[in-house]
Structures are given as C-alpha cells and as structure tokens.
Design a protein around this motif. Structure first.
Motif, short mmCIF file in Angstrom:
data_model
loop_
_atom_site.label_atom_id
_atom_site.label_comp_id
_atom_site.label_asym_id
_atom_site.label_seq_id
_atom_site.Cartn_x
_atom_site.Cartn_y
_atom_site.Cartn_z
N ILE A 55 3.99 -1.16 6.55
CA ILE A 55 3.60 -1.33 5.15
C ILE A 55 2.83 -2.64 5.00
O ILE A 55 3.28 -3.69 5.44
CB ILE A 55 4.84 -1.34 4.23
N GLU A 56 1.65 -2.56 4.41
CA GLU A 56 0.82 -3.75 4.22
C GLU A 56 1.13 -4.41 2.88
O GLU A 56 1.17 -3.74 1.84
CB GLU A 56 -0.66 -3.37 4.27
N PHE A 57 1.33 -5.72 2.92
CA PHE A 57 1.57 -6.51 1.72
C PHE A 57 0.40 -7.48 1.56
O PHE A 57 0.07 -8.22 2.48
CB PHE A 57 2.89 -7.28 1.84
N ARG A 58 -0.22 -7.47 0.39
CA ARG A 58 -1.39 -8.33 0.16
C ARG A 58 -1.35 -8.92 -1.23
O ARG A 58 -0.67 -8.39 -2.13
CB ARG A 58 -2.69 -7.56 0.37
N SER A 59 -2.07 -10.01 -1.42
CA SER A 59 -2.13 -10.66 -2.72
C SER A 59 -3.29 -10.11 -3.54
O SER A 59 -4.36 -9.82 -3.00
CB SER A 59 -2.26 -12.17 -2.56
N VAL A 60 -3.05 -9.96 -4.84
CA VAL A 60 -4.07 -9.49 -5.77
C VAL A 60 -3.94 -10.28 -7.07
O VAL A 60 -2.91 -10.92 -7.32
CB VAL A 60 -3.93 -7.98 -6.08
N THR A 61 -4.96 -10.21 -7.88
CA THR A 61 -4.85 -10.67 -9.27
C THR A 61 -5.29 -9.53 -10.17
O THR A 61 -6.44 -9.07 -10.09
CB THR A 61 -5.72 -11.91 -9.53
N LEU A 62 -4.35 -9.06 -10.98
CA LEU A 62 -4.61 -7.97 -11.91
C LEU A 62 -4.98 -8.54 -13.27
O LEU A 62 -4.35 -9.49 -13.75
CB LEU A 62 -3.37 -7.08 -12.03
N ASN B 233 0.82 -1.21 0.00
CA ASN B 233 0.00 0.00 0.00
C ASN B 233 0.85 1.26 0.00
O ASN B 233 0.36 2.34 -0.32
CB ASN B 233 -0.97 0.01 1.18
N PHE B 234 2.12 1.14 0.35
CA PHE B 234 3.05 2.26 0.29
C PHE B 234 4.34 1.80 -0.39
O PHE B 234 4.61 0.60 -0.50
CB PHE B 234 3.38 2.78 1.70
N GLU B 235 5.13 2.75 -0.83
CA GLU B 235 6.42 2.43 -1.44
C GLU B 235 7.32 1.74 -0.44
O GLU B 235 7.41 2.13 0.73
CB GLU B 235 7.10 3.70 -1.95
N VAL B 236 8.00 0.70 -0.89
CA VAL B 236 8.97 0.00 -0.04
C VAL B 236 10.28 0.76 -0.12
O VAL B 236 10.87 0.88 -1.20
CB VAL B 236 9.16 -1.45 -0.51
N PRO B 237 10.77 1.30 0.99
CA PRO B 237 11.99 2.11 0.96
C PRO B 237 13.22 1.28 0.61
O PRO B 237 13.26 0.07 0.84
CB PRO B 237 12.09 2.67 2.38
N LEU B 238 14.22 1.96 0.09
CA LEU B 238 15.45 1.29 -0.33
C LEU B 238 16.10 0.55 0.82
O LEU B 238 16.63 -0.55 0.65
CB LEU B 238 16.42 2.32 -0.91
N SER B 239 16.04 1.13 2.01
CA SER B 239 16.69 0.50 3.16
C SER B 239 16.09 -0.87 3.46
O SER B 239 16.76 -1.75 4.00
CB SER B 239 16.56 1.39 4.40
N ARG C 131 9.85 -7.70 -0.70
CA ARG C 131 10.51 -6.42 -0.90
C ARG C 131 10.43 -5.90 -2.33
O ARG C 131 10.62 -4.72 -2.57
CB ARG C 131 11.98 -6.52 -0.45
N GLY C 132 10.13 -6.76 -3.28
CA GLY C 132 9.98 -6.30 -4.66
C GLY C 132 8.53 -6.01 -5.02
O GLY C 132 8.21 -5.84 -6.20
N ALA C 133 7.67 -5.97 -4.01
CA ALA C 133 6.25 -5.75 -4.29
C ALA C 133 6.01 -4.42 -4.98
O ALA C 133 6.57 -3.39 -4.60
CB ALA C 133 5.46 -5.81 -2.98
N TRP C 134 5.19 -4.46 -6.00
CA TRP C 134 4.78 -3.24 -6.69
C TRP C 134 3.89 -2.43 -5.75
O TRP C 134 3.06 -3.00 -5.01
CB TRP C 134 3.96 -3.60 -7.93
N GLN C 135 4.01 -1.12 -5.76
CA GLN C 135 3.09 -0.28 -5.01
C GLN C 135 1.72 -0.34 -5.70
O GLN C 135 1.62 -0.26 -6.93
CB GLN C 135 3.60 1.16 -4.95
N GLU C 136 0.67 -0.48 -4.92
CA GLU C 136 -0.67 -0.77 -5.44
C GLU C 136 -1.11 0.14 -6.57
O GLU C 136 -1.49 -0.33 -7.65
CB GLU C 136 -1.66 -0.67 -4.28
N ASP C 137 -1.08 1.44 -6.37
CA ASP C 137 -1.56 2.36 -7.41
C ASP C 137 -0.66 2.36 -8.63
O ASP C 137 -1.13 2.52 -9.77
CB ASP C 137 -1.72 3.77 -6.85
#
Length: 267
Positions: free
Chosen positions: A254-261, A199-205, A218-224
């Motif tokens: 940061i919330e990580f969730r599964s989706v199907t686009l 739901n938010f950008e994953v920071p570089l750190s 950590r490679g999750a795409w930001q939702e929007d």
C-alpha cells in the motif's frame, strides 16, 4: 518496506475489533513536544521569510506533511485544526494580516504550551496579535464551553486548514469531523488540507497498530474516498492542489503519500 515509525509487530489478523488510537496518538505527540521526532509525518519546506518571526522551538517540534498555508489569503479568518506548536498558525497570521485572524485548536497540552509561550514574541516580531489557541479535539469543535457556546462558532471562518492531523482521528469520528468542518465555514468558505493518503484501503489488521496510527500512516484516507467525502459534504472544485508523485512509504504493497486537498463550500 520502509517504516521507521513502527516499533511493534502487527496484531493478529483475525482480530476484528478496531482499536481506539487516541491514547497512542496523545502519548506520542506529548513525547514529540519534548524531543524532536523525525519519523512523524514527512518534512516540508516553508517560506523562510515567514519563519523568521517564529521561535526555533516552535519550528523544531512542528510535524506535518505539506504546506497548506499557500492557499491562505489576506484578511482571511482561519481555523487551524491540530495546530500543535503553532507554526502553521503563526505563518497564517502573517499572511492574513492584522485584519484577518487565526484560531488554532489542539488537544495536546504540551504543544499548546509551546504555542502560547511563543505567542508574545511572535506578536512583537510581526507587529500585531491576530491569533489564539484553544484546547479541544479537532473532531469536536462543536463542544459546548462554559459560556454555553461551541468551541468554534457556526459560519465563523473563511478557511479550515490542517497539516497531517485528519489521519489521526478515529474512523468512527470521521463523520462528525467532516460535519464540523462544514459547520464552522462561512458561505463559500474553503478548505486547504495537507495529509497522508493511501492508494488502497488500509485493512483492519494493519490499522490496529498504535505506532502506525500515531505515525500518520494507518489512519490515512483512501485517495478516491478523500476526494469523494469532501464532494459529498458540499464542496466544489475539490482537487489535490499538490500530490506527491513518489510515495512517502510503501507498507504491505500500500502506497502512502502526502497531498494537499483544496475545495470551496457550495452556496
């Protein structure tokens, strides 16, 4: 914070160099091909009728976060990116029927061996063989082969499908990954992509943690941005056909969730 997939501490937050996570991903999935690892992505139920034709070893060592096969149709030609041990490809083979086709692409030699070893039995069980597996990186399907042709030809498939693998690609390779998804699709081709988003950008750190890269986090795409990037690529009707209300994991807020686009390539 719940994180069964992390085994190491976060790197120094002042480190501004993004790691190349390819080796971490390869090592973890190579190990997961030998022994089932429950922490890789999130489990999902599939149509049990379609699983009957598939050997247990394929099913037990398959990793994903959704069921993108639900949007596959009879007679489709399918490209399964990151096909692993072949479960999604073997399911699709049954859905598309003998007049359709499925090509799986994966760079993990061990998982490809499992898929290829299972191919004869699956073909016997379903009554035909309309699938094959190729070794290659999912972002480089335009890589020229010994015959002078790309791994996957232009405008050759109806559907590009993947299950929790786009997040494993380096950020620097995302542009070519998306361009190649578009390149291989026929006019009005479709995407059905199950993946982990944030739901938010994953920071570089935090991105510089190899364990969390290979754990589909950590490679999750930001939702929007996930929706935006496919719209900008030329797809219409882009939406989350499935969206997990409850996060799979929450890490540092940061919330990580599964989706199907899903989406359809514009004319």
């Amino acid at each position: 914070m719940s994180n069964c997939c992390s085994n190491s501490s976060n790197p120094n937050k002042d480190d501004q160099v993004e790691i190349d996570q390819t080796k971490a991903v390869d090592a973890r999935y190579r190990a997961a091909a030998h022994a089932k690892e429950p922490c890789l992505c999130s489990p999902i139920e599939f149509d049990t009728k379609l699983l009957k034709a598939i050997p247990d070893e394929v099913i037990d060592k398959d990793y994903g976060c959704g069921d993108p096969t639900k949007w596959v149709r009879l007679n489709d030609d399918i490209l399964d990116l990151g096909s692993g041990t072949g479960k999604n490809a073997f399911i699709c083979a049954q859905i598309v029927g003998k007049n359709g086709s499925v090509i799986g692409v994966d760079r993990n030699t061990t998982m490809l061996e499992i898929a290829n070893n299972a191919s004869e039995l699956v073909a016997q069980n379903i009554g035909y063989k309309n699938f094959s597996f190729k070794k290659g990186s999912i972002e480089d399907t335009n890589a020229i082969q010994e015959d002078g042709k790309p791994l996957i030809p232009d405008s050759s498939v109806d559907v590009v499908l993947s299950n929790c693998v786009l997040n494993l690609v380096n950020y620097s390779s995302r542009k070519i990954l998306l361009e190649n998804i578009k390149r291989v699709l026929k006019p009005k081709g479709r995407v059905t992509i199950s993946d982990i988003i944030s739901n938010f950008e994953v920071p570089l750190s935090l991105r510089n943690n190899p364990d969390l890269w290979s754990g589909c986090i950590r490679g999750a795409w930001q939702e929007d941005l996930f929706l935006r990037d496919f719209k900008n690529l030329g797809f219409k009707e882009v939406k989350f056909a499935e969206y997990s209300k409850n996060p799979w994991k929450t890490i540092d807020g940061i919330e990580f969730r599964s989706v199907t686009l899903t989406g359809i390539l514009c004319d």
